[in-house]
Design a protein around this motif. Sequence first.
Motif, PDB file in Angstrom:
ATOM      1  N   GLY A   1       0.801  -1.221   0.000  1.00 13.71           N
ATOM      2  CA  GLY A   1       0.000   0.000   0.000  1.00 13.71           C
ATOM      3  C   GLY A   1       0.830   1.264   0.000  1.00 13.71           C
ATOM      4  O   GLY A   1       0.335   2.334   0.327  1.00 13.71           O
ATOM      5  N   ASP A   2       2.119   1.196  -0.393  1.00  9.73           N
ATOM      6  CA  ASP A   2       2.966   2.395  -0.424  1.00  9.73           C
ATOM      7  C   ASP A   2       2.769   3.140  -1.740  1.00  9.73           C
ATOM      8  O   ASP A   2       2.842   2.523  -2.807  1.00  9.73           O
ATOM      9  CB  ASP A   2       4.443   2.019  -0.288  1.00  9.73           C
ATOM     10  N   TYR A   3       2.520   4.450  -1.658  1.00  8.38           N
ATOM     11  CA  TYR A   3       2.357   5.197  -2.901  1.00  8.38           C
ATOM     12  C   TYR A   3       3.299   6.392  -2.976  1.00  8.38           C
ATOM     13  O   TYR A   3       3.773   6.904  -1.959  1.00  8.38           O
ATOM     14  CB  TYR A   3       0.908   5.627  -3.128  1.00  8.38           C
ATOM     15  N   SER A  47      -5.612   6.836  -7.109  1.00  8.20           N
ATOM     16  CA  SER A  47      -6.520   6.580  -5.986  1.00  8.20           C
ATOM     17  C   SER A  47      -5.814   6.616  -4.635  1.00  8.20           C
ATOM     18  O   SER A  47      -4.716   6.079  -4.496  1.00  8.20           O
ATOM     19  CB  SER A  47      -7.171   5.207  -6.163  1.00  8.20           C
ATOM     20  N   PRO A  48      -6.464   7.198  -3.611  1.00 11.39           N
ATOM     21  CA  PRO A  48      -5.900   7.191  -2.264  1.00 11.39           C
ATOM     22  C   PRO A  48      -6.067   5.836  -1.564  1.00 11.39           C
ATOM     23  O   PRO A  48      -5.608   5.660  -0.443  1.00 11.39           O
ATOM     24  CB  PRO A  48      -6.691   8.281  -1.539  1.00 11.39           C
ATOM     25  N   VAL A  49      -6.755   4.901  -2.219  1.00 11.44           N
ATOM     26  CA  VAL A  49      -6.870   3.528  -1.714  1.00 11.44           C
ATOM     27  C   VAL A  49      -6.167   2.608  -2.704  1.00 11.44           C
ATOM     28  O   VAL A  49      -6.375   2.704  -3.917  1.00 11.44           O
ATOM     29  CB  VAL A  49      -8.345   3.112  -1.536  1.00 11.44           C
ATOM     30  N   ALA A  50      -5.340   1.711  -2.198  1.00  7.25           N
ATOM     31  CA  ALA A  50      -4.489   0.881  -3.064  1.00  7.25           C
ATOM     32  C   ALA A  50      -5.296  -0.077  -3.923  1.00  7.25           C
ATOM     33  O   ALA A  50      -6.205  -0.755  -3.422  1.00  7.25           O
ATOM     34  CB  ALA A  50      -3.509   0.091  -2.207  1.00  7.25           C
ATOM     35  N   PRO A 158      -6.789   0.794   4.787  1.00  9.49           N
ATOM     36  CA  PRO A 158      -6.924   1.987   3.928  1.00  9.49           C
ATOM     37  C   PRO A 158      -7.264   3.290   4.655  1.00  9.49           C
ATOM     38  O   PRO A 158      -7.465   4.321   4.007  1.00  9.49           O
ATOM     39  CB  PRO A 158      -8.063   1.598   2.977  1.00  9.49           C
ATOM     40  N   ASP A 159      -7.334   3.278   5.973  1.00 11.36           N
ATOM     41  CA  ASP A 159      -7.654   4.476   6.755  1.00 11.36           C
ATOM     42  C   ASP A 159      -6.717   5.643   6.398  1.00 11.36           C
ATOM     43  O   ASP A 159      -5.518   5.582   6.656  1.00 11.36           O
ATOM     44  CB  ASP A 159      -7.525   4.129   8.242  1.00 11.36           C
TER      45      ASP A 159
END
Length: 244
Positions: A1-3, A47-50, A158-159
């Motif tokens: 989940g690293d962006y 997207s802010p969610v992976a 995803p918080d």
Amino acid sequence: GDYTVLYLNNDNATFSDPRVREAISLAIDRKTLVSRVYSGIATPSSSPVAPGSWAYDGHYDQPTANVEKAQQLLAEAGWKEDPATHILVRNGAEFRFTIRTDDDPTRVAVANEVARQLEPLGIRTVVASTPFSVLRRDFLQDRKYDAAVADWAQGPDPDPYFGWHSSQIGPAGLNLANYSDSVADALIAKGRTSTAQDVRTSVYQQFQQIWLQAAPSVILAYTGDVYAYISSIQGAQFGELLRP
């Protein structure tokens, strides 16, 4: 989940207009960026969610560029091209800003690729890199920057509270973009206080929908890893790595 994210300082006079932030997001072709910078070992995403997360909704992910819509939004926000210089101008000022990052070669390359992709729209940027300690102390901590490229380690849940809730604005918090929206805040709060996954899924999908137009900042890609394994292993499949 690293962006990897292009932070846009929402308190900056230029980036306080959500149309400008959305235009910058729409101007960037993330697939090209991933190909050029990450050699394809990353997932292009806005997207802010992976992608792959239980809360992800692909309807609200726009990794491909829409330059025509970006130009339309910039025009609506008052930016017009100077026919002599081909640079966007508003109220006599050219559209120029500095992209800050640390001296990690990959993040410098990301910043340069963003700069390259924005240039045809009439947006001129300068990339400035420093050691991370200097970037944090002199620019990010007190929000004394226009834009910045950084990585965010989201973890398995995803918080988005620590990165995007308005309570995290200020030197002690990590809402580096100074993003503040009461509807987004309410969704984030509901998502982290509910234990029902269907409720949380609905909340985070609504947050993704808001993100599309508010564009608090510009998420570029979720970074990946290369796995090496012995050829005698058959049918190996690699999904989301939530724990080492």
